[in-house]
Design a protein around this motif. Structure first.
Motif, short mmCIF file in Angstrom:
data_model
loop_
_atom_site.label_atom_id
_atom_site.label_comp_id
_atom_site.label_asym_id
_atom_site.label_seq_id
_atom_site.Cartn_x
_atom_site.Cartn_y
_atom_site.Cartn_z
N ALA A 118 7.09 -8.59 7.38
CA ALA A 118 6.16 -7.81 7.40
C ALA A 118 5.15 -8.39 6.53
CB ALA A 118 6.19 -6.32 7.33
N GLY A 119 5.63 -9.05 5.58
CA GLY A 119 4.68 -9.77 4.67
C GLY A 119 4.43 -8.65 3.21
N CYS A 120 5.31 -7.59 3.25
CA CYS A 120 5.22 -6.64 2.06
C CYS A 120 5.23 -7.37 0.72
CB CYS A 120 6.15 -5.67 2.08
SG CYS A 120 6.35 -4.61 3.77
N ASP A 121 4.04 -7.17 0.12
CA ASP A 121 3.67 -7.87 -1.35
C ASP A 121 3.85 -6.82 -2.53
OD1 ASP A 121 3.78 -10.15 -2.81
OD2 ASP A 121 1.61 -10.23 -2.65
N ASP A 122 3.57 -5.62 -2.08
CA ASP A 122 3.11 -4.45 -3.35
C ASP A 122 3.79 -3.43 -2.97
OD1 ASP A 122 2.09 -2.20 -4.76
OD2 ASP A 122 0.61 -3.65 -5.42
N LEU A 123 4.94 -2.79 -3.52
CA LEU A 123 5.74 -1.46 -3.22
C LEU A 123 4.77 -0.31 -3.10
CD1 LEU A 123 9.13 -1.88 -4.88
CD2 LEU A 123 8.79 -2.20 -2.54
N VAL A 124 3.97 -0.18 -3.99
CA VAL A 124 3.03 1.08 -4.01
C VAL A 124 1.96 0.87 -2.77
CG1 VAL A 124 1.41 2.18 -5.31
CG2 VAL A 124 3.44 1.23 -6.50
N ALA A 125 1.49 -0.15 -2.64
CA ALA A 125 0.45 -0.26 -1.67
C ALA A 125 1.20 -0.26 -0.24
CB ALA A 125 -0.04 -1.61 -1.54
N CYS A 126 2.57 -0.75 -0.07
CA CYS A 126 3.10 -0.62 0.99
C CYS A 126 3.77 0.70 1.34
CB CYS A 126 4.29 -1.54 0.84
SG CYS A 126 5.17 -1.87 2.72
#
Length: 152
Positions: A118-126
């Motif tokens: 999914a290209g998750c790059d930022d835990l908080v934003a995700c």
């Protein structure tokens, strides 16, 4: 070896452990206190090599030192008819634990693969995104279950 027993260094080398491990196992009661030479050196019976290998193998299979101590004690007292403490029962219990850990690891692996895909790059934003593949609540439950298992 000829003579009354193995000195600490000889035993450690033969069993593939270090000297501190020998002392620790003695303090824990896994190894009987050795005899002493006239010069004060610890002298262990030759069969202690086998005992150390058994302990290390049991640890590699996932048994804690407390569990190993219980298994050794059950083996020493097996003539008293205590099948509830034997290796068969303990191995089955450990197998259930291992299978649960494997299931948990499979969930973790699949979740990490989904996050990578999914290209998750930022835990908080995700975490705030509806399309985030990370199951934050489910992973928290998994971590809590693992924490409980570690303390039991």
């Amino acid at each position: 070896m000829s003579g009354p027993g193995l000195r600490s260094g000889q035993l450690a080398d033969a069993a593939g452990v270090n000297l501190q491990t020998l002392r620790y196992y003695e303090r824990r009661g896994l190894l009987a206190a050795p005899q002493r030479s006239p010069g004060g050196h610890r002298l262990y019976p030759a069969d202690t090599v086998t005992l150390l290998r058994v302990i290390k193998t049991a640890q590699r299979l996932g048994f804690t030192l407390n569990e190993v101590a219980d298994l050794l004690d059950a083996g020493r007292h097996r003539h008293r008819g205590r099948p509830d403490n034997g290796l068969q029962v303990r191995a089955r219990e450990k197998l259930v634990e291992v299978e649960q850990k494997l299931a948990d690891l499979t969930v973790i692996r699949d979740t990490l693969r989904a996050a990578i895909s999914a290209g998750c790059d930022d835990l908080v934003a995700c975490a705030g995104s509806s399309c985030c593949p990370l199951p934050f609540a489910e992973l928290a439950e998994l971590a809590e279950r693992n924490d409980r298992a570690d303390t039991c």
